[in-house]
Design an enzyme around this catalytic site. Structure first.
Site, PDB file in Angstrom:
ATOM      1  CB  SER A 201      -5.980  77.963 -14.394  1.00  0.00           C
ATOM      2  OG  SER A 201      -5.422  77.759 -14.015  1.00  0.00           O
TER       3      SER A 201
ATOM      4  CG  HIS B  26      -3.705  81.634 -11.213  1.00  0.00           C
ATOM      5  ND1 HIS B  26      -3.509  80.864 -10.556  1.00  0.00           N
ATOM      6  CD2 HIS B  26      -4.939  80.434 -12.155  1.00  0.00           C
ATOM      7  CE1 HIS B  26      -3.620  79.227 -11.244  1.00  0.00           C
ATOM      8  NE2 HIS B  26      -4.691  79.251 -11.457  1.00  0.00           N
TER       9      HIS B  26
ATOM     10  CG  HIS C 200      -2.201  78.982  -1.975  1.00  0.00           C
ATOM     11  ND1 HIS C 200      -3.438  78.213  -1.948  1.00  0.00           N
ATOM     12  CD2 HIS C 200      -1.321  79.020  -3.132  1.00  0.00           C
ATOM     13  CE1 HIS C 200      -3.936  77.470  -3.469  1.00  0.00           C
ATOM     14  NE2 HIS C 200      -2.228  78.305  -4.110  1.00  0.00           N
TER      15      HIS C 200
ATOM     16  NE  ARG D 143       2.428  73.902  -5.443  1.00  0.00           N
ATOM     17  CZ  ARG D 143       1.495  74.153  -6.428  1.00  0.00           C
ATOM     18  NH1 ARG D 143       0.302  75.007  -7.265  1.00  0.00           N
ATOM     19  NH2 ARG D 143       0.614  75.807  -5.707  1.00  0.00           N
TER      20      ARG D 143
ATOM     21  CG  ASP E 273       3.661  80.971  -8.970  1.00  0.00           C
ATOM     22  OD1 ASP E 273       3.950  80.436  -9.460  1.00  0.00           O
ATOM     23  OD2 ASP E 273       2.231  81.582  -8.688  1.00  0.00           O
TER      24      ASP E 273
HETATM   25  N1  CMX Z   1       0.595  90.719  -0.713  1.00  0.00           N
HETATM   26  C1  CMX Z   1       0.019  91.584   0.345  1.00  0.00           C
HETATM   27  N2  CMX Z   1      -1.223  91.351   0.375  1.00  0.00           N
HETATM   28  C2  CMX Z   1      -1.398  90.255   0.135  1.00  0.00           C
HETATM   29  C3  CMX Z   1      -0.252  88.796  -0.334  1.00  0.00           C
HETATM   30  C4  CMX Z   1       0.790  89.529  -0.313  1.00  0.00           C
HETATM   31  N3  CMX Z   1       1.331  88.757  -1.349  1.00  0.00           N
HETATM   32  N4  CMX Z   1      -1.610  87.573  -0.672  1.00  0.00           N
HETATM   33  C5  CMX Z   1      -2.265  88.158   0.164  1.00  0.00           C
HETATM   34  N5  CMX Z   1      -2.762  89.996   0.795  1.00  0.00           N
HETATM   35  C6  CMX Z   1      -3.791  90.994   0.941  1.00  0.00           C
HETATM   36  C7  CMX Z   1      -4.897  90.830   0.036  1.00  0.00           C
HETATM   37  O1  CMX Z   1      -4.607  91.343  -1.196  1.00  0.00           O
HETATM   38  C8  CMX Z   1      -5.885  90.810   0.724  1.00  0.00           C
HETATM   39  O2  CMX Z   1      -6.067  92.196   0.515  1.00  0.00           O
HETATM   40  P1  CMX Z   1      -7.664  92.912   0.607  1.00  0.00           P
HETATM   41  O3  CMX Z   1      -8.485  92.202   1.591  1.00  0.00           O
HETATM   42  O4  CMX Z   1      -7.246  93.997   0.469  1.00  0.00           O
HETATM   43  O5  CMX Z   1      -8.385  92.267  -1.007  1.00  0.00           O
HETATM   44  C9  CMX Z   1      -5.475  90.040   2.062  1.00  0.00           C
HETATM   45  O6  CMX Z   1      -4.127  90.087   1.920  1.00  0.00           O
HETATM   46  C10 CMX Z   1      -6.137  88.869   2.094  1.00  0.00           C
HETATM   47  O7  CMX Z   1      -6.323  88.456   1.174  1.00  0.00           O
HETATM   48  P2  CMX Z   1      -6.017  86.475   1.834  1.00  0.00           P
HETATM   49  O8  CMX Z   1      -7.315  85.841   2.218  1.00  0.00           O
HETATM   50  O9  CMX Z   1      -4.800  85.963   2.694  1.00  0.00           O
HETATM   51  O10 CMX Z   1      -5.507  85.767   0.601  1.00  0.00           O
HETATM   52  P3  CMX Z   1      -6.513  85.583  -0.885  1.00  0.00           P
HETATM   53  O11 CMX Z   1      -7.150  84.381  -0.941  1.00  0.00           O
HETATM   54  O12 CMX Z   1      -7.475  86.440  -1.078  1.00  0.00           O
HETATM   55  O13 CMX Z   1      -5.271  85.207  -2.234  1.00  0.00           O
HETATM   56  C11 CMX Z   1      -3.399  85.792  -3.661  1.00  0.00           C
HETATM   57  C12 CMX Z   1      -4.744  84.909  -2.576  1.00  0.00           C
HETATM   58  C13 CMX Z   1      -2.714  84.222  -3.901  1.00  0.00           C
HETATM   59  C14 CMX Z   1      -4.071  86.350  -4.930  1.00  0.00           C
HETATM   60  C15 CMX Z   1      -2.657  86.346  -2.754  1.00  0.00           C
HETATM   61  O14 CMX Z   1      -2.489  86.195  -1.502  1.00  0.00           O
HETATM   62  C16 CMX Z   1      -1.616  87.132  -3.954  1.00  0.00           C
HETATM   63  O15 CMX Z   1      -2.374  88.482  -4.051  1.00  0.00           O
HETATM   64  N6  CMX Z   1      -0.553  86.772  -3.350  1.00  0.00           N
HETATM   65  C17 CMX Z   1       0.290  87.703  -4.393  1.00  0.00           C
HETATM   66  C18 CMX Z   1       0.402  86.781  -5.751  1.00  0.00           C
HETATM   67  C19 CMX Z   1       0.622  85.306  -5.862  1.00  0.00           C
HETATM   68  O16 CMX Z   1       2.066  85.121  -5.135  1.00  0.00           O
HETATM   69  N7  CMX Z   1       0.177  84.294  -6.759  1.00  0.00           N
HETATM   70  C20 CMX Z   1      -0.305  82.840  -7.069  1.00  0.00           C
HETATM   71  C21 CMX Z   1      -0.542  81.995  -6.146  1.00  0.00           C
HETATM   72  C22 CMX Z   1      -0.247  80.804  -6.508  1.00  0.00           C
HETATM   73  C23 CMX Z   1      -1.651  80.855  -8.440  1.00  0.00           C
HETATM   74  O17 CMX Z   1      -2.628  80.155  -7.531  1.00  0.00           O
HETATM   75  O18 CMX Z   1      -0.633  80.033  -8.822  1.00  0.00           O
END
Ligand code: CMX
Length: 534
Positions: A301, A331, A377, A386, A465
């Site tokens: 964002s 996000h 993250h 947070r 979150d």
């Molecule tokens: N549950 C399951 N799998 C997860 C995970 C979780 N909570 N967090 C990361 N992974 C997976 C990713 O989907 C990724 O899988 P692929 O290789 O198949 O794509 C793998 O682990 C590696 O990911 P990463 O490098 O550790 O994390 P990213 O930077 O790609 O993604 C984030 C970060 C936040 C999108 C991810 O951790 C996620 O989807 N978390 C759950 C959703 C969430 O809570 N989002 C809010 C974040 C805060 C914000 O920005 O607002």
């Protein structure tokens, strides 16, 4: 009229003398004059007041605008110096991984208001969240920081006094009038429209009042861009809570609007307009606004808003664009997803769920190809501070809340599972899965046993979150259907962070934020380039 303005101005000046050391000397003389001497020579007093009124811009004494007016030229000079003296110094190497992997770890943005350390978490202008809680003015002793104080800190880099914060609170209240057509624009959408859609539409309707757009059309000189940008930014910050509250009340409370209360600060007023007057909820809202205000520039964002602003789109347009990025489930919408997910756990297993049951539920989520919301993250590698400050709030105000207790159990259960994912060998994975099937009546694991083998979750810890929804839920903000208001709450506060970046973006010839235009390449280009380089 002039007389009254002047007398008021003089009394304001006198009350500010203690806070404004650089003005103290020049005003001290006037302080003396406003005593009995002036009663004796009233015409002289009038004359002096008139002259004073003419030479001093009263509104520019101790408000945010005057601080920025002083700062911006200094910052322009600083930027010019960095550009000319350090411009050719390398900040890192770009790898193919970075280009393919969403630019992770690639330094490519200038963002003054905050810096995210992977282990320590966010610092707002150098201050950690606990430091902000300690230093920023509060509404009551030992209370949570007032978000207006954080806004001041973000924009000026200085911790404000309580008086400065109170004045800013008032200024924001005074700016918070919503034109009728904004409500009508929202009303044109079906009530079933996602609240983020309704919210972004309301923000777009607010844009009609953009001062920047008007000034640009009149041909404003580029060195003056920051002035209407400032007006738009403060108006936007002031008005966004009322628009968000309207969307919430339209969807969930039959559209009964609650007007702002002019005795309340920004966070408390937002809580009030949503329909929550519990002082603890108001405290939560102050904390909530503060911690959601800024998180570096590279998140979806923030970056979207920044990118759009770099084309000189006004703050409303940039903010609306950012909202659409924030609406994604990876996000801002994770906020909503967490609460829905937690409620689904309770629905299936009850409130007194054991860690073993929770373990199974997490696996069930992973096996169905979903992420565990609220964990992980893109930058952080430790538990999000947070999250921690919200946990502390819960321990203080709602230690027995069943959903809070569930969130605490998740803190123990989820990270070990996410940590193990990538380490599971095919064989152990196979046994793990058989074990899972024995324990659980849920859907079977994916057909490829190696699915999780390559999955390295870089951060298994909870993010912001993971906690926010259950706190709001505790105080009665329970609506968590697909169009949950949580993401709106989150977004409303997002706009606090943008003004500095927009202001600085519009600083004129030596633009702080240049038009963004990174180079993109094709897969073919990467293959050829790497072949040559090998
Ligand atoms: N549950 C399951 N799998 C997860 C995970 C979780 N909570 N967090 C990361 N992974 C997976 C990713 O989907 C990724 O899988 P692929 O290789 O198949 O794509 C793998 O682990 C590696 O990911 P990463 O490098 O550790 O994390 P990213 O930077 O790609 O993604 C984030 C970060 C936040 C999108 C991810 O951790 C996620 O989807 N978390 C759950 C959703 C969430 O809570 N989002 C809010 C974040 C805060 C914000 O920005 O607002």
């Amino acid at each position: 009229m002039v007389f009254f303005r002047t007398v008021t101005a003089l009394s304001r000046l006198r009350s500010r003398v203690g806070q404004q050391s650089n003005l103290a000397n020049s005003v001290r003389w006037l302080q003396m004059q406003t005593s009995s001497d002036l009663v004796l020579s009233f015409p002289l007093f009038l004359l002096l007041c008139f002259v004073f009124f003419l030479v001093i811009d009263i509104d520019s004494i101790d408000d945010l605008h005057s601080h920025l007016k002083e700062m911006i030229p200094e910052q322009q000079e600083r930027l010019k110096k960095v550009k000319s003296e350090l411009g050719k110094i390398q900040l890192g190497n770009i790898t193919v991984d970075m280009v393919i992997g969403g630019m992770r770890g690639m330094t490519g943005l200038l963002w003054e208001t905050s810096l995210l350390d992977p282990d320590e978490g966010i610092r707002f202008r150098g201050l950690s969240i606990p430091e902000c809680q300690k230093l920023l003015p509060t509404a009551k002793p030992d209370g949570e920081p007032l978000p207006e104080g954080l806004l001041w800190l973000l924009l000026t880099g200085k911790v404000p006094t309580k008086e400065q914060v109170d004045a800013l609170s008032k200024e924001l209240r005074d700016r918070a009038t919503i034109p009728d057509y904004v409500y009508k624009a929202i009303d044109a959408l079906p009530e079933t429209a996602h609240p983020m859609t309704q919210f972004a539409s309301g923000v777009m309707a607010l844009q009609v009042q953009s001062e920047f757009q008007k000034a640009y059309e009149k041909g404003i000189h580029k060195s003056k861009y920051w002035e209407p940008t400032y007006e738009d930014s403060l108006n936007l910050i002031a008005r966004v809570p009322a628009v968000a509250a309207y969307v919430f009340r339209r969807i969930y409370k039959d559209g009964q609007v609650i007007p702002k209360d002019d005795s309340l600060d920004y966070g408390a007023n937002f809580s009030h307009m949503l329909g929550f007057d519990d002082p603890k909820m108001q405290e939560l809202m102050r904390l909530y606004v503060t911690i959601h205000s800024d998180h570096e520039g590279g998140n979806v964002s923030a970056h979207t808003g920044h990118l759009v602003a770099s084309a000189l789109s006004d703050p409303y347009l940039s903010f609306a664009a950012a909202l659409n990025g924030l609406a994604g489930p990876l996000h801002g919408l994770a906020n909503q997803e967490v609460l829905l997910w937690i409620k689904s756990v309770v629905e299936e297993c009850g409130e007194n769920i054991t860690k073993e049951q929770l373990n199974d539920y997490v696996w069930k989520t992973l096996n169905s190809g979903k992420v565990v919301p609220g964990f992980g993250h893109g930058v952080l590698r430790k538990t999000d501070p947070r999250y921690i400050c919200q946990r502390e709030f819960a321990l203080k105000h709602l230690p027995d809340d069943p959903l809070f207790q569930l969130v605490s159990k998740l803190f123990e259960v989820v990270p070990p599972i996410l940590t193990e994912l990538g380490k599971v060998s095919c064989l152990s994975f196979f046994f793990e899965q058989r074990l899972f099937l024995l324990h659980s009546s849920s859907s079977p694991p994916p057909s490829c046993p190696g699915y999780f083998k390559d999955l390295f979750v870089k951060n298994p810890w909870p993010n912001v979150d993971a906690h926010s929804g259950v706190l709001l839920n505790h105080f009665g903000l329970t609506e968590a259907r697909y169009c949950s208001p949580y993401s709106i709450l989150y977004c409303s506060f997002w706009c606090i962070k943008e003004p500095w970046n927009l202001l600085s973006a519009d600083m004129g010839p030596s633009s702080w934020v240049a038009l963004e235009r990174p180079k993109s390449v094709t897969l073919d280009w990467i293959e050829k380039h790497c072949k040559k380089a090998a």
